[in-house]
Each structure stands twice: as C-alpha cells, then as structure tokens.
Scaffold this motif. Structure first.
Motif, PDB file in Angstrom:
ATOM      1  N   GLY A   6      -3.254  -2.260  -9.181  1.00  0.00           N
ATOM      2  CA  GLY A   6      -2.266  -1.569  -8.358  1.00  0.00           C
ATOM      3  C   GLY A   6      -2.466  -0.075  -8.361  1.00  0.00           C
ATOM      4  N   ILE A   7      -1.401   0.624  -7.983  1.00  0.00           N
ATOM      5  CA  ILE A   7      -1.440   2.082  -7.899  1.00  0.00           C
ATOM      6  C   ILE A   7      -0.200   2.660  -8.565  1.00  0.00           C
ATOM      7  CG2 ILE A   7      -2.829   2.160  -5.797  1.00  0.00           C
ATOM      8  CD1 ILE A   7      -0.212   2.694  -4.244  1.00  0.00           C
ATOM      9  N   PHE A   8      -0.316   3.936  -8.962  1.00  0.00           N
ATOM     10  CA  PHE A   8       0.865   4.648  -9.434  1.00  0.00           C
ATOM     11  C   PHE A   8       0.899   6.031  -8.813  1.00  0.00           C
ATOM     12  CE2 PHE A   8      -2.335   6.084 -12.414  1.00  0.00           C
ATOM     13  CZ  PHE A   8      -1.955   7.358 -12.823  1.00  0.00           C
ATOM     14  N   ARG A 303      -4.068  -4.817 -16.854  1.00  0.00           N
ATOM     15  CA  ARG A 303      -3.533  -4.055 -15.721  1.00  0.00           C
ATOM     16  C   ARG A 303      -4.377  -2.815 -15.475  1.00  0.00           C
ATOM     17  NH1 ARG A 303       2.826  -2.646 -14.917  1.00  0.00           N
ATOM     18  NH2 ARG A 303       2.753  -4.811 -14.221  1.00  0.00           N
ATOM     19  N   LEU A 305      -4.237   0.473 -12.896  1.00  0.00           N
ATOM     20  CA  LEU A 305      -3.509   1.230 -11.882  1.00  0.00           C
ATOM     21  C   LEU A 305      -4.288   2.491 -11.517  1.00  0.00           C
ATOM     22  CD1 LEU A 305       0.194   1.081 -13.182  1.00  0.00           C
ATOM     23  CD2 LEU A 305      -1.008  -0.538 -11.695  1.00  0.00           C
TER      24      LEU A 305
END
Length: 386
Positions: A6-8, A303, A305
């Motif tokens: 994902g992204i942050f 995970r 990110l």
C-alpha cells in the motif's frame, strides 16, 4: 493475504518547485481522499495517513480522514502512519478507532508512534523528555481499554480511571491490529516485541544496515517473549519511489522535487541518496527489483507501504505513479510470494484475528444508564417475562 502492499502519506503542504504553486489546505485534504480512492482502484491493500498538528501538514485528526475515506471505499485497509500514542489520550484512541472499526466493517488498524515534531508535546501538555515513558504507559492502558470492559487504572501521565468502560467495544470482540512504528528507537521495537504486535520500520531515510539492525532486534525479542520464532514476527517496511517508463525521464522529472524538498533537499545528491537509502527513482522494473530486494536484509515480511505524494508533487503526477504501481503490482505480489516459507505468517487482517480468537463475539456492554435511570436490557427482559 501473505503480503500487504500500500501507500502512506504524511500530508505535507509543499510548494511545487517546478511551478511555484502551493496547494491550499482544502486542495491537499481533498487530494488525500482522491489518492486513497485511487489506491483501492489500482488494487492496493492499504492506505495509511500520518498525524501532525502543525504547519505545513494537513494530517491532524486522522480518524475523521479515515472514516470519510472508509465511507467511499469497500476493500482497502485503512491505517495510521502514525497515531501519536505519546500526546493523544489513550481513552480517545480506544473510542475513536473502535468506532471506525464498526463503520468500516473491520478495515482499520493502527501504527503507534512517538512522532518526530518536538513542539507537539507541550501543545498537548506533555514533556518530550518523557516520550518513551509516555509511549509505554499510554499503550499499556490502551490495551486494557480494548480487552477489559471495566478498567481501574492509575499511572503517571493522566488522571486515574475507576470502573471505566470504553465504548463502543471492539468489533466482534477483537481490537484493531497494532503496529509500532519507529525510525531509530530500539525501545519501540522492544515494545512491539513484548506485546507480540507488529513492528513497522519507516525505512525511508536510513541505510539498509540500520533497517537490518532494527528489524533483527525486533525479531529476536519477539522470539524471546515467546510469541513464536524470529521469522514469525510481523514486520512492515516503508519505502519511496518515483517512476516513469524511462528511467532517465524519472530522474529528470523528480530531481527538482528532491533538491528542494524540506525533508531531504539541500543535502546529499539524488544519486547518493538513492544509492544509500531505499528511495528508487527509475523505471517500473527498477522499482520492482529494488523493492523485492528488501527481503535480503529484512527477511520475509508482511507489509510494504510507499510514500508517493510528498515534496510538492502535484496530484496528477501522484495518480500517475499509482497507475504505474498498479501495473507492476501482480509481479510484485508474485515476487514476494516466491520462496516464502509456510511458517511465515500472513499479514494480519480483521478476519484472521477474529478466526484466531475463535470467532466473532458481541461484546456490547449493556450497563445501567446512571443519567436517565435506564436499566440493563437483560434485566428489562426478565421483568417482561415475569
């Protein structure tokens, strides 16, 4: 879901050095929502937002942001990056994130952190010299608020609690999964290991040797506390990239943003920074290969990110970056799965946590309302039957 990608965002409001344009707070807030929705559209697993309470950031009140995004998405996991466990009352954290759990059907977890903005401590009546102690004490209370329905508590940094029940109770009787985020504090890695929680190493400014040391410490202590083997520890990493189909175009376009960015501009050259940190500026294939190489020093993890919307990059460019990430996402998932031992746990989700707890439970507390005199619903039912 063996690996979550994902992204942050840190929510910075930064002038675009190529145009001289600075977005308004309104534009940046709306852009954050658009980026999160795009992340789900391209197939990413996680969107996370930081928490800052000072200019030039718009990332205050992450609960409102995540709830708003949650109402406009269906699958993506919503997280923080980070929640300030040092300056935010753990009672408020317990209530807010349990509420978002219910609103999003469990699509929420948290990353706890101390924050890297010194002035925030006195703004919220805290002493930065007590940062580690605040993180330890506040988190210990937060866990009790989520796992116990009647809490008596007394500590150093807030008023005591007597018979306190945090509402709403966690969805299905299972609290949100917690990651502990840190760039440089081994005490936070120790805290994550002690509780058997996840450890997220920010991983965007430091060389791989530092990341290797921090992750290894967490894995070792995770095993020490009896939560499993070192390879079963739950690890997350940050990262950052800028890509174009042609690597020379990526370097040429990103250079002015790098050279002027408040977080790393006016320091090492772009070439030096990309050599010694995980920042990757190049083609999609280069980003793919560099990202998969993180396992060489962090082991198999759960995970990943990426920071993609910083340094004044316009929204159009950020959305293009997400499209490119979406194109290599299948290969990235395949690459992370290759050679992954069966003994390495999958990334935690609400569903997996509920299953591990033996199934969903309704833990609603039906207590007497001392303000209006309403009695417990069970007592009312007994009176009706009588």
């Amino acid at each position: 879901m063996g690996m979550q990608i994902g992204i942050f965002t840190v929510g910075d409001v930064t002038t675009d050095p190529t145009t001289g344009q600075t977005p308004s707070e309104y534009e940046r807030i709306k852009a954050t929502v658009a980026i999160a929705k795009k992340a789900e559209e391209v197939g990413l697993d996680v969107f996370a937002t930081g928490e800052h309470h000072n200019p030039p950031f718009i990332a205050s009140n992450p609960t409102a942001t995540l709830a708003y995004i949650g109402a406009q998405t269906e699958n993506i996991i919503l997280s923080t990056a980070t929640t300030l466990i040092t300056t935010t009352d753990p009672v408020l954290i317990a209530e807010d994130y349990a509420k978002i759990q219910h609103l999003t059907d469990g699509r929420v977890d948290l990353m706890m952190g101390r924050g890297n903005t010194g002035p925030v401590y006195p703004w919220f009546g805290k002493d930065i010299r007590q940062g580690i102690n605040l993180a330890i004490e506040n988190y210990a209370l937060l866990r009790r608020l989520w796992t116990e329905s009647n809490v008596d508590w007394e500590g150093r940094f807030r008023t005591p609690l007597q018979g306190y029940t945090s509402t709403p109770r966690p969805l299905d009787g299972v609290a949100p999964f917690v990651w502990h985020g840190s760039i440089r504090s081994p005490e936070i890695a120790e805290q994550a290991a002690y509780y058997g929680d996840g450890f997220f190493h920010n991983h965007i400014f430091w060389p791989k040797s530092h990341t290797e040391q921090m992750v290894a410490l967490y894995r070792e202590r995770f095993a020490h506390y009896g939560h499993g083997t070192a390879e079963q520890a739950i690890v997350g990493l940050g990262g950052q990239f800028f890509m174009r189909r042609n690597s020379q175009d990526a370097v040429r376009e990103f250079r002015p943003y790098f050279d002027n960015a408040p977080v790393y501009g006016h320091g090492p050259s772009l070439e030096d920074f990309t050599e010694h940190t995980p920042l990757t500026v190049g083609s999609p294939q280069q980003v793919l290969e560099r990202t998969l190489s993180f396992r060489e020093y962090a082991g198999h993890y759960q995970r990943q990110l990426f920071l993609v919307d910083h340094a004044g990059l316009p929204l159009k460019t950020v959305l293009e970056q997400l499209d490119l990430l979406g194109e290599i996402l299948p290969e990235m998932r395949k690459g992370f799965a290759e050679g992954r031992p069966d003994t390495v746990p999958d990334a935690p989700t609400h569903a997996s946590l509920v299953a591990a707890a033996g199934g969903a439970k309704d833990v609603t507390v039906h207590a007497e309302d001392t303000m209006t005199g309403t009695t417990d619903r069970a007592d009312e039912a007994e009176e009706v039957q009588a």
